[in-house]
Design an enzyme around this catalytic site. Structure first.
Site, PDB file in Angstrom:
ATOM      1  N   ARG A   9       0.874  -1.344   0.162  1.00 36.08           N
ATOM      2  CA  ARG A   9      -0.250  -0.012  -0.012  1.00 36.08           C
ATOM      3  C   ARG A   9       0.973   1.382  -0.036  1.00 36.08           C
ATOM      4  O   ARG A   9       1.803   1.401   0.799  1.00 36.08           O
ATOM      5  CB  ARG A   9      -0.915  -0.031   1.213  1.00 36.08           C
ATOM      6  CG  ARG A   9      -1.606   1.380   1.317  1.00 36.08           C
ATOM      7  CD  ARG A   9      -2.572   1.425   2.530  1.00 36.08           C
ATOM      8  NE  ARG A   9      -3.023   2.551   2.737  1.00 36.08           N
ATOM      9  CZ  ARG A   9      -4.065   2.950   3.346  1.00 36.08           C
ATOM     10  NH1 ARG A   9      -4.674   2.083   4.171  1.00 36.08           N
ATOM     11  NH2 ARG A   9      -4.631   4.080   3.656  1.00 36.08           N
ATOM     12  N   ARG A  21      -7.946   0.407  -1.751  1.00 35.55           N
ATOM     13  CA  ARG A  21      -6.807   0.332  -1.194  1.00 35.55           C
ATOM     14  C   ARG A  21      -6.626  -1.396  -0.974  1.00 35.55           C
ATOM     15  O   ARG A  21      -7.413  -2.042  -0.826  1.00 35.55           O
ATOM     16  CB  ARG A  21      -6.635   0.849   0.413  1.00 35.55           C
ATOM     17  CG  ARG A  21      -7.901   0.334   1.315  1.00 35.55           C
ATOM     18  CD  ARG A  21      -8.858   1.440   1.652  1.00 35.55           C
ATOM     19  NE  ARG A  21      -8.633   2.891   1.385  1.00 35.55           N
ATOM     20  CZ  ARG A  21      -8.123   3.715   2.066  1.00 35.55           C
ATOM     21  NH1 ARG A  21      -7.988   3.389   3.372  1.00 35.55           N
ATOM     22  NH2 ARG A  21      -8.214   4.889   1.661  1.00 35.55           N
ATOM     23  N   ASP A  72      -6.114  -1.897   4.604  1.00 37.35           N
ATOM     24  CA  ASP A  72      -6.439  -0.679   5.418  1.00 37.35           C
ATOM     25  C   ASP A  72      -6.525  -1.449   6.887  1.00 37.35           C
ATOM     26  O   ASP A  72      -7.484  -2.339   7.148  1.00 37.35           O
ATOM     27  CB  ASP A  72      -7.572   0.214   5.324  1.00 37.35           C
ATOM     28  CG  ASP A  72      -7.566   1.413   5.961  1.00 37.35           C
ATOM     29  OD1 ASP A  72      -6.762   1.727   6.402  1.00 37.35           O
ATOM     30  OD2 ASP A  72      -8.760   1.720   5.734  1.00 37.35           O
ATOM     31  N   ASP A  98      -6.978  -0.273  10.588  1.00 36.47           N
ATOM     32  CA  ASP A  98      -7.367   0.857  11.657  1.00 36.47           C
ATOM     33  C   ASP A  98      -7.498   0.391  13.066  1.00 36.47           C
ATOM     34  O   ASP A  98      -8.322  -0.785  13.349  1.00 36.47           O
ATOM     35  CB  ASP A  98      -8.760   1.647  11.333  1.00 36.47           C
ATOM     36  CG  ASP A  98      -8.624   2.435  10.029  1.00 36.47           C
ATOM     37  OD1 ASP A  98      -7.519   2.736   9.746  1.00 36.47           O
ATOM     38  OD2 ASP A  98      -9.556   2.505   9.399  1.00 36.47           O
TER      39      ASP A  98
HETATM   40  N1  ROI Z   1     -15.955   1.313   2.501  1.00 38.85           N
HETATM   41  C1  ROI Z   1     -15.911  -0.107   2.976  1.00 38.85           C
HETATM   42  N2  ROI Z   1     -17.328  -0.600   2.635  1.00 38.85           N
HETATM   43  N3  ROI Z   1     -15.255  -0.688   3.845  1.00 38.85           N
HETATM   44  C2  ROI Z   1     -14.101   0.052   3.945  1.00 38.85           C
HETATM   45  O1  ROI Z   1     -13.090  -0.426   4.642  1.00 38.85           O
HETATM   46  C3  ROI Z   1     -13.705   1.347   3.440  1.00 38.85           C
HETATM   47  N4  ROI Z   1     -12.408   2.056   3.774  1.00 38.85           N
HETATM   48  C4  ROI Z   1     -12.344   3.286   3.418  1.00 38.85           C
HETATM   49  C5  ROI Z   1     -13.513   4.016   2.414  1.00 38.85           C
HETATM   50  C6  ROI Z   1     -12.751   4.363   1.227  1.00 38.85           C
HETATM   51  C7  ROI Z   1     -14.002   5.018   3.255  1.00 38.85           C
HETATM   52  N5  ROI Z   1     -14.588   3.136   2.360  1.00 38.85           N
HETATM   53  C8  ROI Z   1     -14.679   1.987   2.871  1.00 38.85           C
HETATM   54  O2  ROI Z   1     -11.142   3.692   3.678  1.00 38.85           O
END
Ligand code: ROI
Length: 173
Positions: free
Chosen positions: A93, A103, A106, A108
């Protein structure tokens, strides 16, 4: 005062949300889970089912696969964050990827125990967690009674969000 590289004395429960919509998302989540379990002073102890979810934000991108992992960690928040960022980079990434774009992976931090903090670009609990179906549903699967600090019980928060479009997958960790 705790000396050294960001490891505290006590093991604390933490929840991390995973999301991917590129390059075989299920495999991306599985690889990230293995890498999180290999972080220093950190163990993945539980993983939610995987969900397919429609993109939040720009719609011209593929559906996401989302899940939440329950960890035990002795890392302080900034050290856990840098471990997760290192995993994101190792999986390819780019650090400067557009904020709302697709992405590879991710990771978090949703919560670490009862901590509430904002420091150097990190807010815990994650401000979006209490309102995002793709975080709350998998979090409720593994920790329905968890009190998201400052927001409320996970199962009560889940009752207030729209779950339309969220699809539980058969494959998982
Ligand atoms: N939308 C979904 N459904 N799941 C995600 O993990 C996710 N992550 C993001 C954004 C682009 C906000 N939209 C997402 O970063």
């Amino acid at each position: 005062m705790i000396a050294g590289g960001g490891a505290g004395r006590r093991w604390q429960p933490a929840y991390v949300a995973l999301g991917s919509n590129l390059a075989d998302p299920v495999a991306q989540l599985q690889a990230a889970l293995r890498a999180m379990n290999a972080l220093a002073d950190t163990r993945v102890v539980t993983v939610s089912p995987f969900y397919r979810s429609p993109p939040m934000g720009p719609q011209d991108q593929p559906a996401y696969v989302n899940a939440v992992a329950g960890l035990l960690t002795r890392l302080m928040a900034p050290a856990l964050l840098s471990g997760l960022k290192a995993i994101e980079r190792a999986r390819g990434r780019p650090a400067d990827a557009p904020r709302w774009g697709p992405r590879i992976i991710d990771l978090d931090i949703i919560a670490i125990g009862r901590q509430q903090l904002t420091q150097s670009g990190l807010t815990i609990p994650h401000p979006g967690a209490a309102v995002r179906a793709f975080v709350l549903q998998p979090l409720a699967d593994i920790a329905p009674a968890f009190e998201l600090p400052g927001a409320g019980r996970v199962e009560a928060l889940l009752a207030k969000v729209d779950l339309a479009g969220l699809q539980r997958l058969e494959t998982a960790a």
